[in-house]
Design a protein around this motif. Structure first.
Motif, PDB file in Angstrom:
ATOM      1  N   TYR A   4       0.855  -1.282   0.079  1.00  0.00           N
ATOM      2  CA  TYR A   4       0.128  -0.011   0.056  1.00  0.00           C
ATOM      3  C   TYR A   4       0.895   1.271  -0.044  1.00  0.00           C
ATOM      4  O   TYR A   4       1.917   1.210   0.155  1.00  0.00           O
ATOM      5  CB  TYR A   4      -0.812  -0.064   1.255  1.00  0.00           C
ATOM      6  CG  TYR A   4      -1.712  -1.259   1.230  1.00  0.00           C
ATOM      7  CD1 TYR A   4      -2.967  -1.386   0.875  1.00  0.00           C
ATOM      8  CD2 TYR A   4      -1.133  -2.249   2.037  1.00  0.00           C
ATOM      9  CE1 TYR A   4      -3.789  -2.545   0.778  1.00  0.00           C
ATOM     10  CE2 TYR A   4      -2.000  -3.516   1.977  1.00  0.00           C
ATOM     11  CZ  TYR A   4      -3.257  -3.583   1.393  1.00  0.00           C
ATOM     12  OH  TYR A   4      -3.860  -4.700   1.694  1.00  0.00           O
ATOM     13  N   ILE A   5       0.050   2.354  -0.457  1.00  0.00           N
ATOM     14  CA  ILE A   5       0.854   3.773  -0.296  1.00  0.00           C
ATOM     15  C   ILE A   5       1.789   4.184   1.082  1.00  0.00           C
ATOM     16  O   ILE A   5       2.576   4.626   0.958  1.00  0.00           O
ATOM     17  CB  ILE A   5      -0.087   4.866  -0.489  1.00  0.00           C
ATOM     18  CG1 ILE A   5       0.677   6.133  -0.936  1.00  0.00           C
ATOM     19  CG2 ILE A   5      -1.056   5.083   0.509  1.00  0.00           C
ATOM     20  CD1 ILE A   5       1.405   6.339  -2.070  1.00  0.00           C
ATOM     21  N   LEU A  31       2.786 -10.421  -5.426  1.00  0.00           N
ATOM     22  CA  LEU A  31       2.686  -9.164  -4.765  1.00  0.00           C
ATOM     23  C   LEU A  31       1.700  -8.275  -5.273  1.00  0.00           C
ATOM     24  O   LEU A  31       1.677  -8.347  -6.572  1.00  0.00           O
ATOM     25  CB  LEU A  31       4.085  -8.370  -4.823  1.00  0.00           C
ATOM     26  CG  LEU A  31       5.270  -9.277  -3.926  1.00  0.00           C
ATOM     27  CD1 LEU A  31       6.531  -8.694  -4.830  1.00  0.00           C
ATOM     28  CD2 LEU A  31       5.141  -8.727  -2.681  1.00  0.00           C
ATOM     29  N   VAL A  32       0.598  -7.803  -4.426  1.00  0.00           N
ATOM     30  CA  VAL A  32      -0.369  -6.839  -5.149  1.00  0.00           C
ATOM     31  C   VAL A  32      -0.289  -5.527  -4.868  1.00  0.00           C
ATOM     32  O   VAL A  32      -0.263  -5.282  -3.665  1.00  0.00           O
ATOM     33  CB  VAL A  32      -1.863  -7.354  -4.760  1.00  0.00           C
ATOM     34  CG1 VAL A  32      -2.856  -6.614  -5.535  1.00  0.00           C
ATOM     35  CG2 VAL A  32      -1.884  -8.881  -5.321  1.00  0.00           C
ATOM     36  N   VAL A  37       1.732   3.180  -4.873  1.00  0.00           N
ATOM     37  CA  VAL A  37       2.588   2.912  -3.955  1.00  0.00           C
ATOM     38  C   VAL A  37       3.837   3.905  -4.010  1.00  0.00           C
ATOM     39  O   VAL A  37       3.999   4.407  -5.126  1.00  0.00           O
ATOM     40  CB  VAL A  37       2.975   1.571  -3.980  1.00  0.00           C
ATOM     41  CG1 VAL A  37       2.076   0.678  -3.506  1.00  0.00           C
ATOM     42  CG2 VAL A  37       3.996   1.032  -5.269  1.00  0.00           C
ATOM     43  N   LYS A  38       4.627   4.072  -3.202  1.00  0.00           N
ATOM     44  CA  LYS A  38       5.841   4.944  -3.296  1.00  0.00           C
ATOM     45  C   LYS A  38       6.777   4.600  -4.143  1.00  0.00           C
ATOM     46  O   LYS A  38       6.888   3.163  -4.515  1.00  0.00           O
ATOM     47  CB  LYS A  38       6.785   5.095  -1.851  1.00  0.00           C
ATOM     48  CG  LYS A  38       5.874   5.502  -0.600  1.00  0.00           C
ATOM     49  CD  LYS A  38       6.773   5.518   0.503  1.00  0.00           C
ATOM     50  CE  LYS A  38       6.218   6.432   1.663  1.00  0.00           C
ATOM     51  NZ  LYS A  38       4.726   5.592   2.458  1.00  0.00           N
ATOM     52  N   ALA A  61      -5.239  -0.541 -10.351  1.00  0.00           N
ATOM     53  CA  ALA A  61      -4.931   0.883 -10.591  1.00  0.00           C
ATOM     54  C   ALA A  61      -5.596   1.963  -9.360  1.00  0.00           C
ATOM     55  O   ALA A  61      -4.864   3.112  -8.993  1.00  0.00           O
ATOM     56  CB  ALA A  61      -5.864   1.372 -11.777  1.00  0.00           C
ATOM     57  N   VAL A  62      -6.340   1.219  -8.562  1.00  0.00           N
ATOM     58  CA  VAL A  62      -6.986   2.131  -7.363  1.00  0.00           C
ATOM     59  C   VAL A  62      -6.871   1.200  -6.043  1.00  0.00           C
ATOM     60  O   VAL A  62      -6.916   0.070  -6.205  1.00  0.00           O
ATOM     61  CB  VAL A  62      -8.417   2.364  -7.576  1.00  0.00           C
ATOM     62  CG1 VAL A  62      -8.655   3.545  -8.740  1.00  0.00           C
ATOM     63  CG2 VAL A  62      -9.204   1.310  -7.869  1.00  0.00           C
ATOM     64  N   ASN A  63      -6.925   1.760  -5.000  1.00  0.00           N
ATOM     65  CA  ASN A  63      -7.050   1.178  -3.743  1.00  0.00           C
ATOM     66  C   ASN A  63      -8.103   0.269  -3.559  1.00  0.00           C
ATOM     67  O   ASN A  63      -9.447   0.911  -3.737  1.00  0.00           O
ATOM     68  CB  ASN A  63      -6.610   1.920  -2.720  1.00  0.00           C
ATOM     69  CG  ASN A  63      -6.808   1.408  -1.208  1.00  0.00           C
ATOM     70  OD1 ASN A  63      -7.774   1.161  -0.736  1.00  0.00           O
ATOM     71  ND2 ASN A  63      -5.602   0.819  -0.888  1.00  0.00           N
TER      72      ASN A  63
END
Length: 276
Positions: A4-5, A31-32, A37-38, A61-63
């Motif tokens: 995640y971000i 890994l998804v 993400v950074k 493309a989106v969370n």
């Protein structure tokens, strides 16, 4: 493993390396990237996926949340790797100990009637220092009895036999938290057997905002899960109802009180759960 971000490179690298250095090597690491993400994390994982045949990188493309990410990996595995027998998961800031996969697979091979297996874990802080431990009941009967009061499997330590998912079970996509708690209840009601290894095989990252993240939404969902467990497992009792209401009330208290209550709860649980 979902990324995640908020995940930072050094923790992601530690987490991934802990998987790649397992004593058991016959696995695919999926890994998804759950939304953006950074940049340094993306570059590291992209490079890794080009260098390693057993690393798959999937981008959303989106969370979409953990449930949807895990369900995607499950469906992808069933379609592309139908012979895979086990589904492991962990978070991108946790560390699996080097023999985790081997010991959990060996247990499942010798316990044919067990489909869901967790382990104890050690809690570490931002600096990697140990700050606690979490152990849960070892046997299915004890896990079944405790489910109306608490989630009895440490989610980042779990391995699930793929036969469970091939039978149609999935995480609830509508849940942004407690998805594991609801799934364990559903599987218990369906007759699947659970167990926990007493040995801690994962280091769980407990950072400063851990208690803040246990907010109203998670508290309400845990409250619903406890009543769901009582209903489908036929475990209604005065004690279970009072416990569910008391925990919800406590979770609405200031974070300092929640933090103190968490530590007391873990102390009492670790004292009560014996793994002789």
């Amino acid at each position: 493993m979902g990324v995640y971000i908020e995940d930072q490179l050094d923790w992601v690298a530690q987490s991934v390396e802990s998987v790649l250095s397992q004593s058991y090597q016959n696995f695919q690491l999926v890994l998804v990237l759950d939304g953006e993400v950074k940049e340094d994390v993306f570059n590291y994982l992209s490079q890794l996926s080009t260098e390693r045949d057993n690393v798959q990188l999937i981008k959303s493309a989106v969370n979409v949340g953990l449930s949807t990410c895990m369900n995607f990996v499950i469906d992808w595995t069933i379609e592309n790797l139908p012979s895979v027998e086990y589904f492991f998961r962990m978070d991108a800031d946790d560390i699996s100990l080097s023999e985790r996969f081997e010991k959990q697979i060996n247990f499942l091979k010798t316990h044919k009637n067990t489909q869901v297996l967790g382990t104890s874990l050690v809690e570490i802080n931002e600096h990697g220092n140990k700050v606690g431990k979490r152990k849960l009941p070892k046997n299915h009967g004890d896990i079944f009895r405790i489910l109306p009061k608490r989630c009895a499997i440490n989610h980042p330590t779990v391995v699930v036999k793929m036969e469970v998912f091939k039978a149609g079970h999935r995480y609830n996509d509508d849940l942004q938290n407690t998805q594991d708690y609801f799934l364990w209840i559903e599987l218990c009601a369906a007759g699947y057997k659970f167990a926990n290894l007493p040995e801690p095989l994962l280091e769980f990252r407990r950072v400063n905002d851990f208690y803040k993240r246990r907010g109203l939404s998670k508290s309400v969902n845990e409250f619903k899960a406890r009543f769901y467990a009582m209903k489908v497992l036929k475990r209604y009792s005065i004690g279970n109802i009072v416990y569910a209401c008391a925990v919800l009330f406590l979770r609405l208290m200031p974070s300092k009180i929640v933090k103190l209550a968490y530590k007391i709860d873990r102390y009492l649980l670790n004292k009560r759960v014996r793994h002789e």
